[in-house]
Design a protein around this motif. Sequence first.
Motif, PDB file in Angstrom:
ATOM      1  N   ALA A 157      84.256  11.077  33.467  1.00 28.25           N
ATOM      2  CA  ALA A 157      83.111  10.170  33.357  1.00 28.25           C
ATOM      3  C   ALA A 157      81.898  10.900  32.786  1.00 28.25           C
ATOM      4  O   ALA A 157      81.190  10.385  31.913  1.00 28.25           O
ATOM      5  CB  ALA A 157      82.783   9.568  34.723  1.00 28.25           C
ATOM      6  N   ILE A 158      81.666  12.114  33.286  1.00 27.61           N
ATOM      7  CA  ILE A 158      80.542  12.920  32.794  1.00 27.61           C
ATOM      8  C   ILE A 158      80.728  13.232  31.312  1.00 27.61           C
ATOM      9  O   ILE A 158      79.787  13.103  30.505  1.00 27.61           O
ATOM     10  CB  ILE A 158      80.421  14.238  33.589  1.00 27.61           C
ATOM     11  N   SER A 159      81.929  13.652  30.936  1.00 25.64           N
ATOM     12  CA  SER A 159      82.179  14.049  29.551  1.00 25.64           C
ATOM     13  C   SER A 159      82.023  12.874  28.591  1.00 25.64           C
ATOM     14  O   SER A 159      81.621  13.057  27.437  1.00 25.64           O
ATOM     15  CB  SER A 159      83.580  14.653  29.410  1.00 25.64           C
ATOM     16  N   THR A 160      82.311  11.663  29.057  1.00 22.47           N
ATOM     17  CA  THR A 160      82.150  10.476  28.219  1.00 22.47           C
ATOM     18  C   THR A 160      80.687  10.079  28.090  1.00 22.47           C
ATOM     19  O   THR A 160      80.192   9.792  26.994  1.00 22.47           O
ATOM     20  CB  THR A 160      82.945   9.293  28.799  1.00 22.47           C
ATOM     21  N   SER A 161      79.960  10.081  29.209  1.00 24.98           N
ATOM     22  CA  SER A 161      78.574   9.600  29.211  1.00 24.98           C
ATOM     23  C   SER A 161      77.597  10.599  28.587  1.00 24.98           C
ATOM     24  O   SER A 161      76.517  10.220  28.140  1.00 24.98           O
ATOM     25  CB  SER A 161      78.128   9.274  30.644  1.00 24.98           C
ATOM     26  N   ILE A 162      77.994  11.870  28.521  1.00 23.22           N
ATOM     27  CA  ILE A 162      77.054  12.904  28.071  1.00 23.22           C
ATOM     28  C   ILE A 162      76.984  13.019  26.542  1.00 23.22           C
ATOM     29  O   ILE A 162      75.977  13.468  25.995  1.00 23.22           O
ATOM     30  CB  ILE A 162      77.439  14.267  28.700  1.00 23.22           C
ATOM     31  N   ALA A 220      75.377  17.728  33.904  1.00 22.02           N
ATOM     32  CA  ALA A 220      76.831  17.786  33.755  1.00 22.02           C
ATOM     33  C   ALA A 220      77.441  18.791  34.725  1.00 22.02           C
ATOM     34  O   ALA A 220      78.481  18.528  35.349  1.00 22.02           O
ATOM     35  CB  ALA A 220      77.197  18.155  32.315  1.00 22.02           C
ATOM     36  N   ILE A 221      76.798  19.947  34.868  1.00 20.57           N
ATOM     37  CA  ILE A 221      77.292  20.981  35.788  1.00 20.57           C
ATOM     38  C   ILE A 221      77.219  20.495  37.239  1.00 20.57           C
ATOM     39  O   ILE A 221      78.177  20.626  38.016  1.00 20.57           O
ATOM     40  CB  ILE A 221      76.501  22.287  35.606  1.00 20.57           C
ATOM     41  N   ILE A 222      76.075  19.908  37.610  1.00 20.33           N
ATOM     42  CA  ILE A 222      75.894  19.440  38.987  1.00 20.33           C
ATOM     43  C   ILE A 222      76.876  18.322  39.321  1.00 20.33           C
ATOM     44  O   ILE A 222      77.585  18.371  40.330  1.00 20.33           O
ATOM     45  CB  ILE A 222      74.449  18.951  39.211  1.00 20.33           C
ATOM     46  N   PHE A 223      76.914  17.298  38.457  1.00 19.40           N
ATOM     47  CA  PHE A 223      77.755  16.123  38.734  1.00 19.40           C
ATOM     48  C   PHE A 223      79.249  16.441  38.675  1.00 19.40           C
ATOM     49  O   PHE A 223      80.061  15.669  39.178  1.00 19.40           O
ATOM     50  CB  PHE A 223      77.436  15.003  37.738  1.00 19.40           C
ATOM     51  N   SER A 224      79.610  17.554  38.047  1.00 21.86           N
ATOM     52  CA  SER A 224      81.023  17.946  37.977  1.00 21.86           C
ATOM     53  C   SER A 224      81.405  18.871  39.129  1.00 21.86           C
ATOM     54  O   SER A 224      82.480  18.724  39.726  1.00 21.86           O
ATOM     55  CB  SER A 224      81.324  18.636  36.643  1.00 21.86           C
ATOM     56  N   MET A 276      86.162  19.582  30.767  1.00 25.90           N
ATOM     57  CA  MET A 276      85.945  18.396  29.930  1.00 25.90           C
ATOM     58  C   MET A 276      84.472  18.211  29.549  1.00 25.90           C
ATOM     59  O   MET A 276      84.168  17.956  28.374  1.00 25.90           O
ATOM     60  CB  MET A 276      86.514  17.159  30.620  1.00 25.90           C
ATOM     61  N   PRO A 277      83.527  18.327  30.520  1.00 26.01           N
ATOM     62  CA  PRO A 277      82.119  18.240  30.122  1.00 26.01           C
ATOM     63  C   PRO A 277      81.700  19.307  29.117  1.00 26.01           C
ATOM     64  O   PRO A 277      80.968  19.024  28.168  1.00 26.01           O
ATOM     65  CB  PRO A 277      81.370  18.404  31.457  1.00 26.01           C
ATOM     66  N   PHE A 278      82.159  20.535  29.302  1.00 31.00           N
ATOM     67  CA  PHE A 278      81.815  21.611  28.370  1.00 31.00           C
ATOM     68  C   PHE A 278      82.369  21.328  26.975  1.00 31.00           C
ATOM     69  O   PHE A 278      81.699  21.585  25.962  1.00 31.00           O
ATOM     70  CB  PHE A 278      82.333  22.948  28.883  1.00 31.00           C
ATOM     71  N   THR A 279      83.588  20.819  26.899  1.00 26.56           N
ATOM     72  CA  THR A 279      84.177  20.469  25.605  1.00 26.56           C
ATOM     73  C   THR A 279      83.355  19.390  24.918  1.00 26.56           C
ATOM     74  O   THR A 279      83.085  19.464  23.706  1.00 26.56           O
ATOM     75  CB  THR A 279      85.627  19.980  25.791  1.00 26.56           C
ATOM     76  N   SER A 280      82.941  18.388  25.678  1.00 28.85           N
ATOM     77  CA  SER A 280      82.126  17.301  25.118  1.00 28.85           C
ATOM     78  C   SER A 280      80.753  17.799  24.674  1.00 28.85           C
ATOM     79  O   SER A 280      80.221  17.337  23.660  1.00 28.85           O
ATOM     80  CB  SER A 280      81.966  16.176  26.149  1.00 28.85           C
TER      81      SER A 280
END
Length: 500
Positions: A286-291, A314-318, A364-368
């Motif tokens: 979800a984070i990676s999509t919304s960010i 992204a870091i906090i929410f993940s 996933m967030p880092f990739t995004s």
Amino acid sequence: MKTNSFFKNTIVILITSLIIKILGLLNKILITKSLNIDGMSLYVLTMPSVVLLTSISSLSLNSVMSKLISENLTVKKFSNKKLLTNAILLSLLVSIFVILILLLFINILTKNLLNNANLFFPILSSVFLIPLVGISDCLRGYFNGLKNMKVSSLSTLIEQISRITSTLVFILITIKYNYILSVSLCVIGLAIGEVCSIIYTLIKLKKEGLENKLGTKGEINAIIKEAVPTTLSRLISSFSHFLEPIIYTNVLLFLLYDQATISTTYTTISAFVIPFITLTSFVSNAISTSIIPGIAESNIKKDLKSVHYYIDKAIIFSLVPGIFSCTIFYLFSKEYLELLFGTTNGINIIKYTVFLTLPYYLQMPFTSILQALNKNKLNFVLTIIFNLLKLTLITILSFIPIISIYSIIVSLIIVIIIDTLSMYFFIKRYTKYKLNLNEIFSILLIFFFIFFFTLLLKLIGIHYIIITLLSFIVTLILIVKFNLITFNTFISLFKRKKSD
């Protein structure tokens, strides 16, 4: 407004992803109970090939369209209608090519590479799915780019419900006749889900309209420029996943393990252990999509402060949900394995690995983030390096007696840790980002408090589901207490949404 918009979009995707995850778990439980052991093994062996084929045909157009549309809100260089139609046409052309290649080489794939002729029809059934995934991804990515996460989230939910319903109906009707037919229809069930999702999204697209700016050019080049490195990265990951059982099986056969032991262990790790320890990864997804839209738009504006804000969140929410789930699954692995999968297979593996997979929630967030920063080539290079490392480690670690048959899970954990650290290093390098030490300290305090609080409740003898609910409530309180999320952010959810 930036905070409220990002948080709202994340919550929309998160809630939908949670529902989808629950439905997915129910689906997996029912499939596991409905298919016999031969059917389940066939299903597990089929999916890497299906994922590989759909990864090629989809061209990562969900994230590509999300980035291009969000950037276009600022630069207004392209026509949104041309971006969408060109993306769909491109995905259809690639899908036709993929289907032709599959038809030509399916015998070699199933009989020679996978050493299982029973996989022929399940993998062949993916020809119905291949062209649909790209179309669906284009439409979802378009709405994500407009920061209309509600449409894309609901389309995913519709896809999941349709897929689960059709799959279970197919299994119940056919399992008593032939498990190969049942698994083949499971793959067709995926295609039915995509069709329902596409119909819903097209209805919303027609209702909301599609901006068409005249006299623009270069849309197809922009799509290809974004899609090629991103798709190659996904393709390498999928191909690596496809090669895993082949390398794993052949190396262990060489080491004189019997086929039954290899298949049982691989099925346990792939069908139970990995899905279990990454159960709450839908939060990271979800984070990676919304960010992506937020960082892409901020990057175009050269607004590093906003980029740092999104990285922080992204870091906090993940990490916080990851810490919570790792704690629960470590202390109650037996209970939740039996509840979710009706088995305790793999419980010892989970005990040793669950906390080591915590960096996975940042992958996933880092990739995004790197994609939104136009670092697709870097993502591609990192993907090659770490997937080669994983396959190499599976081979080498299989020869170490203490690891041997568990080489596939050990190599996965090693790669997750190194890959996550590498991506963080590059994010820091390109954005001059610095970790907020106060927030990191707060996250560590939350981890220790939640772990010992949950352990204490377990020692008292309270039911594990009640403990999970209490620990979740305490986690939310601590997040607010340490100002990782404020009350005002929650309150904003109930106010009328304004522009970002």
